[in-house]
Design an enzyme around this catalytic site. Sequence first.
Site, PDB file in Angstrom:
ATOM      1  CG  ASP A   1      72.798 -34.160   3.765  1.00  0.00           C
ATOM      2  OD1 ASP A   1      72.750 -33.506   2.974  1.00  0.00           O
ATOM      3  OD2 ASP A   1      71.715 -34.654   4.523  1.00  0.00           O
TER       4      ASP A   1
ATOM      5  CD1 TRP B   1      65.722 -33.452   7.756  1.00  0.00           C
ATOM      6  CD2 TRP B   1      66.791 -34.816   6.101  1.00  0.00           C
ATOM      7  NE1 TRP B   1      64.825 -33.534   6.599  1.00  0.00           N
ATOM      8  CE2 TRP B   1      65.742 -34.307   5.698  1.00  0.00           C
ATOM      9  CE3 TRP B   1      67.558 -35.589   5.353  1.00  0.00           C
ATOM     10  CZ2 TRP B   1      65.006 -34.552   4.420  1.00  0.00           C
ATOM     11  CZ3 TRP B   1      67.091 -35.890   4.290  1.00  0.00           C
ATOM     12  CH2 TRP B   1      65.702 -35.332   3.612  1.00  0.00           C
TER      13      TRP B   1
ATOM     14  CE  LYS C   1      65.838 -27.414   3.003  1.00  0.00           C
ATOM     15  NZ  LYS C   1      65.064 -27.697   3.995  1.00  0.00           N
TER      16      LYS C   1
HETATM   17  C1  LIG Z   1      70.199 -32.252   6.444  1.00  0.00           C
HETATM   18  C2  LIG Z   1      69.180 -32.249   5.208  1.00  0.00           C
HETATM   19  N1  LIG Z   1      69.596 -33.099   3.994  1.00  0.00           N
HETATM   20  C3  LIG Z   1      68.724 -33.063   2.872  1.00  0.00           C
HETATM   21  C4  LIG Z   1      67.615 -32.483   2.784  1.00  0.00           C
HETATM   22  C5  LIG Z   1      66.953 -32.971   1.712  1.00  0.00           C
HETATM   23  O1  LIG Z   1      66.952 -31.559   0.902  1.00  0.00           O
HETATM   24  P1  LIG Z   1      65.756 -31.549  -0.550  1.00  0.00           P
HETATM   25  O2  LIG Z   1      64.737 -30.919   0.069  1.00  0.00           O
HETATM   26  O3  LIG Z   1      66.780 -30.991  -1.551  1.00  0.00           O
HETATM   27  O4  LIG Z   1      65.706 -33.295  -0.905  1.00  0.00           O
HETATM   28  C6  LIG Z   1      67.420 -31.591   3.819  1.00  0.00           C
HETATM   29  C7  LIG Z   1      65.997 -30.999   3.740  1.00  0.00           C
HETATM   30  O5  LIG Z   1      65.632 -30.495   4.646  1.00  0.00           O
HETATM   31  C8  LIG Z   1      68.116 -31.433   5.077  1.00  0.00           C
HETATM   32  O6  LIG Z   1      67.668 -30.796   6.174  1.00  0.00           O
END
Ligand SMILES: Cc1ncc(COP(=O)(O)O)c(C=O)c1O
Length: 392
Positions: free
Chosen positions: A209, A128, A244
């Site tokens: 994560d 990401w 999500k």
């Molecule tokens: C792998 C990953 N980590 C963290 C996040 C961040 O999530 P949040 O929207 O809760 O900050 C995302 C969001 O797309 C993600 O895909």
Amino acid sequence: MAHLFFEHVGSQPSDLVLEIGRMWAKDPNPEKINLGIGIFLDEKGKCPVLKAVKEAETFLVENELSKTYLPIEGDALFLEETKRLLFSENAPQVAAAQTLGGTGALRVIADYLKLEWNHPIYVSDPTWANHHGVFTAAGLEVKTYPYYDRTTYTSKKKEFFDFLEHVGKGSILLLHGCCHNPTGIDFTQKEWDHILEICLKRGLLPFFDIAYLGLGEGIEKDRYAVETFYKSGIEMLVAFSYSKTMDLYKERVGALMIVNHSHTVDAMQSTIKQIIRRNYSNPPAHGALVVQAILSDSKRKKLWLDEVEEHRLRSVEMRALICNELESWIRHKKEFQEAKGFFSYLGISKEMVLKLREESIYLLDDSRLNVLGVNGSNIARLKEVFSRLKHG
Ligand SMILES: Cc1ncc(COP(=O)(O)O)c(C=O)c1O
């Protein structure tokens, strides 16, 4: 004449995922299709509010008695329920805090690591994109480990395990607990066991994560890695997001957990609180209270679990539909078919991605797509455009 203090300030490139969303929103074509977005979409192309969330919100409207500040580390019951969700128990040897989504958890942990364990952090290649941004902004040295070959569109697990045997002791290893973003390629339970063994043997610090719990193979299987690592007694870090798994994106609710088996948990907790206090003082309440009201009530929790499972099944179904209908466009069908969660690379060139964009079909430049962007109403158009471009 007023001083122009900011006359020479620079600008920064915009975030690519959000930029695609903006382009899609501006596109007047009624048949436009967004395959680049990072959220759940239902059959109508909408991101709904879960019934469990609505019920929890109704409960809060009727029962919330005060809008006073939450503690710096957030709501206590929320944290307890989140620990149970991840580790199956109210883990005692854990420093924890409610955070501004998963991103907030990543950033507070990164700030903490910079202060107390300033070692290189290794992220998967690819990962990401914001991992690089968040960790670099915190001042950590960010490096990558081999994960996926973007020329063959297949995983590089063998290279990854070789890397684990050679990376420096004390290195921090950012691992996607489930539903790897962007590839959808996850480790099997046997592979997780092996990673744990190497981390214990070599003194590596795992940092999970987890942003898609329940959306890969279901809650139990998706938490296998984090729960197994926790039960082994290894020290580790977790950044967790409810964005999500409960469709709570704009509420910004997540949590950080640091498992610490020495006598310094309280000291660690005090530093985390200081980092938060100096950044935003304390977290917003609404999203966390919704989560807490769902997880601490068996009826609402059951409703949520059924809804996550419905979301998951929709992604499995759409992935299968893409495999059948757009088969000739998928560079590596087996990897695509077996991938978990929302994302995968289609494996087409940037030139083709741009041609699709001219047809109002949006995916990321590197051809990452969200399988949930596809639905029964747009698949025929996708098929038609894809075959026209392929043969024209
Ligand atoms: C792998 C990953 N980590 C963290 C996040 C961040 O999530 P949040 O929207 O809760 O900050 C995302 C969001 O797309 C993600 O895909």
